[in-house]
Motif scaffolding. Structure first.
Motif, PDB file in Angstrom:
ATOM      1  N   ASP A 186       0.872  -1.170   0.000  1.00 44.85           N
ATOM      2  CA  ASP A 186       0.000   0.000   0.000  1.00 44.85           C
ATOM      3  C   ASP A 186       0.908   1.219   0.000  1.00 44.85           C
ATOM      4  OD1 ASP A 186      -1.817   2.024   0.396  1.00 44.85           O
ATOM      5  OD2 ASP A 186      -2.288   1.486   2.475  1.00 44.85           O
ATOM      6  N   LEU A 187       1.119   1.794  -1.180  1.00 43.28           N
ATOM      7  CA  LEU A 187       1.990   2.961  -1.319  1.00 43.28           C
ATOM      8  C   LEU A 187       1.149   4.201  -1.058  1.00 43.28           C
ATOM      9  CD1 LEU A 187       4.778   4.123  -2.115  1.00 43.28           C
ATOM     10  CD2 LEU A 187       3.997   4.115  -4.492  1.00 43.28           C
ATOM     11  N   GLY A 188       1.198   4.707   0.158  1.00 41.86           N
ATOM     12  CA  GLY A 188       0.303   5.778   0.568  1.00 41.86           C
ATOM     13  C   GLY A 188       0.914   7.157   0.458  1.00 41.86           C
ATOM     14  N   LEU A 206      12.270   5.172  -3.718  1.00 40.94           N
ATOM     15  CA  LEU A 206      13.064   5.062  -2.494  1.00 40.94           C
ATOM     16  C   LEU A 206      12.225   4.502  -1.350  1.00 40.94           C
ATOM     17  CD1 LEU A 206      15.031   8.425  -2.757  1.00 40.94           C
ATOM     18  CD2 LEU A 206      15.964   6.123  -3.038  1.00 40.94           C
ATOM     19  N   VAL A 207      10.951   4.904  -1.285  1.00 39.00           N
ATOM     20  CA  VAL A 207      10.049   4.351  -0.267  1.00 39.00           C
ATOM     21  C   VAL A 207       9.796   2.874  -0.546  1.00 39.00           C
ATOM     22  CG1 VAL A 207       7.734   4.484   0.738  1.00 39.00           C
ATOM     23  CG2 VAL A 207       8.963   6.588   0.156  1.00 39.00           C
ATOM     24  N   LEU A 208       9.533   2.534  -1.806  1.00 33.21           N
ATOM     25  CA  LEU A 208       9.276   1.138  -2.167  1.00 33.21           C
ATOM     26  C   LEU A 208      10.490   0.262  -1.884  1.00 33.21           C
ATOM     27  CD1 LEU A 208       7.380   1.582  -5.566  1.00 33.21           C
ATOM     28  CD2 LEU A 208       6.429   0.704  -3.426  1.00 33.21           C
ATOM     29  N   GLU A 209      11.670   0.808  -2.154  1.00 32.69           N
ATOM     30  CA  GLU A 209      12.852  -0.018  -1.922  1.00 32.69           C
ATOM     31  C   GLU A 209      13.071  -0.270  -0.430  1.00 32.69           C
ATOM     32  OE1 GLU A 209      17.511  -0.482  -3.065  1.00 32.69           O
ATOM     33  OE2 GLU A 209      16.735   1.382  -2.276  1.00 32.69           O
ATOM     34  N   LYS A 210      12.766   0.738   0.389  1.00 34.97           N
ATOM     35  CA  LYS A 210      12.877   0.521   1.833  1.00 34.97           C
ATOM     36  C   LYS A 210      11.904  -0.567   2.280  1.00 34.97           C
ATOM     37  CE  LYS A 210      12.403   2.570   6.385  1.00 34.97           C
ATOM     38  NZ  LYS A 210      13.320   1.544   6.928  1.00 34.97           N
TER      39      LYS A 210
END
Length: 581
Positions: A7-9, A93-97
């Protein structure tokens, strides 16, 4: 190998996997479920993603970006640490974290994901989301609408009785409304409406604007740090009203003075009235498009972090004549649903028989001229909005001029009458024999699949020429060379990440408290910061570092508690060091 549901919020992001017959949320490296969708790259090249970066919104707002999901699919850029980033790059960058934390938690590599997007995301925004996944090293063939994911999670928990639901997904930056029919093992999305510029952030901004007006402050007179503090306090007061009848905001002024505002639920409701009107229009459109009436809706289900807004249930109840359902944790229901979707993609036995249909959120068509007196092309609809996916439609289009040798088929998305007012996704150009107007024609087929991929096929029967286009925004589709260059650039930035994220977070939190405080509290916070930095500089084994982190966390909790209770004259302890272990 597990498929990760993400869930990419706008405000926070979560990861989930299907495990042991149920969706299981994955904790990040700090042991938390929610990872703030915030990125900071300071001028020294130090990168922070998540909770650490969120703290730096106060101390280094110019080099910190949040709410960039709102700008997916647009040309907007962000400058952090002297470098320019696009919204897909920040999202990557968020997805990779999330991916790295999941690999650590699961003990296995993760290369594939199902990602949720707002139902009202257009083709450009969906393409940007897939590009972000690609930059993060994730294969993301499957994109699922957030309300659809929420419906999946709700259905899994609440059984298989027939029901007509409205999923009201109110996040930090977007609002999605879906009408969902549930029967037997089928979940059918019948209508979607939304507003990609309406979310909890807008509530924060409304509170901040009122604060300025109440205290006779011009918003433009506040520097970046003051604006960040004001928005953070607005968010904190908004949240506090979920369990309290009032909350107090306070912004330090010049010469030791301060500006204050007491926020009540009644005042919050009035500040939200304009936003409620926008919500009402979105709800009305979804219900109208579904062919249902308001009396046929069994439940309105609130999901998304901003659905905890204290005054929202009263507004919904005033429209539907009954209170909405608020599930156990509206922050996580979309992520749980994406985890279910990941399980379906894995063909897990427990859920592989679930049938879920989705709809096309926007109308798709092409431009035509039907009247010699009106040369302003209008939209000829090929696929109506809320058509059940997958869907395919075919039509004929004729030449309009004598001896015309080419027919251009524009690919448009939107609801406006004139073609120019809709979003152009692409075009197909095909050659035809020169003949009198209306003699030559092309057979045009629009096909839209369950993953939001649009195929447009144009054929001229007299020549047997055929052209097929898969619609991809060229600005969001990188060549192999461009992709490799972007991956190398992001890898160079990511190499700056400190492995001790918890220590980073403690330092960033202390710096934020220092920035928000004055007087003795600021002095004590500075002293605590110096002491903890000295501890870190001395090094030590894992056990010692663990004890030092635990001690620092307890001191920061005391500082926060004191800040919250200053108005009640709580005493500041004489010494913060005495409590160390």
């Amino acid at each position: 190998m597990a498929i990760l549901g993400i869930d990419l919020g706008t405000t926070n992001s979560l990861a989930c996997v299907w495990k042991d017959g149920k969706p299981e949320l994955v904790k990040n490296s700090l042991g938390e479920l929610l990872t703030p969708s915030v990125v900071c790259l300071d001028k020294e090249g130090n990168l922070a993603v998540g909770a650490v970066a969120k703290e730096q919104l106060i101390t280094d707002p110019e080099d910190t970006a949040a709410s960039f999901k709102r700008w997916m699919g647009t040309p907007k850029t962000f400058t952090l640490g002297g470098r320019t980033f696009t919204p897909p790059e920040l999202s990557a960058l968020v997805l990779e974290k999330l991916r790295r934390d999941a690999e650590e938690a699961l003990g296995e590599p993760v290369t594939e994901a199902v990602i949720s997007v707002p139902a009202y995301f257009n083709d450009n925004q969906r393409s940007a989301t897939k590009l972000a996944a690609q930059l993060a090293g994730l294969k993301a063939d499957r994109i699922i609408n957030e309300p659809s994911a929420a419906a999946l999670a709700y259905r899994l928990v609440h059984g298989e009785g027939d029901a007509c639901l409205i999923i009201f997904d109110f996040g930090g930056g977007t609002l999605d409304v879906s009408v969902v029919e549930c029967f037997e093992n089928v979940i059918e999305i019948t209508a979607i409406a939304g507003d990609n510029r309406l979310g909890g952030n807008d509530v924060d901004e409304a509170i901040a604007r009122y604060f300025c007006a109440f205290n006779e402050l011009r918003p433009g007179s506040l520097n970046a740090e003051q604006q960040a503090i004001l928005l953070r306090q607005a968010e904190q007061c908004k949240c506090a009203l979920s369990w309290s009848n009032l909350a107090v905001m306070c912004l330090p002024g010049p010469d030791g003075s301060s500006y204050t505002l007491t926020l009540t639920r009644d005042l919050l409701f009035r500040l939200c009235e304009e936003l409620f009107e926008r919500m009402k229009r979105v709800l009305a459109r979804a219900i109208r498009d579904s062919g249902r009436n308001i009396g046929e809706i069994d439940h309105v289900i609130l999901v998304g972090g901003s659905s905890k807004l204290a005054v929202l249930p009263d507004f919904i109840a005033s429209l539907f004549g009954k209170p909405p359902l608020i599930l156990d944790d509206p922050d996580t229901i979309v992520a749980r649903g994406v985890g279910v979707c990941a399980g379906i993609k894995e063909r897990s036995g427990e859920i592989r028989d679930i049938v879920m249909t989705d709809v096309c959120p926007f109308t798709l068509g092409t431009s035509v001229v039907n009247d010699d007196k009106d040369q302003n092309p209008h939209m000829s609809v090929m696929i109506e909005r809320n058509s059940v996916l997958p869907v395919s439609r075919t039509d004929r289009f004729y030449t309009t001029r004598d001896n015309q040798e080419k027919i251009r088929v524009d690919i448009l998305q939107g609801e406006e009458y004139y073609a120019r007012d809709n979003l152009k996704l692409g075009e197909v150009l095909i050659t035809v024999p020169p003949e009198p107007a209306g003699k030559q024609w092309v057979k045009t087929t629009f096909t839209y699949d369950i993953n939001g991929v649009l195929q447009v096929e144009v054929e001229n029967p007299s020549t047997a020429r055929k052209k097929t286009a898969y619609v991809v925004n060229p600005s969001l589709h990188l060549s192999e060379e461009e992709l490799e260059q972007k991956l190398q650039e992001l890898a160079a930035i990511r190499s700056q990440l400190d492995q001790s994220e918890e220590e980073q977070l403690l330092l960033a939190t202390a710096e934020r408290i220092f920035a928000e405080s004055t007087g003795r509290l600021r002095k004590e916070t500075g002293r605590l910061l110096d002491l903890y930095r000295a501890m870190l500089a001395e090094g030590g084994g894992p056990a010692l570092r663990h004890r030092e982190r635990k001690w620092m966390k307890s001191q920061l909790e005391k500082l926060e508690k004191y800040r919250e209770g200053e108005v009640f004259d709580l005493e500041l302890p004489d010494s913060w060091e005495d409590d160390g272990e």
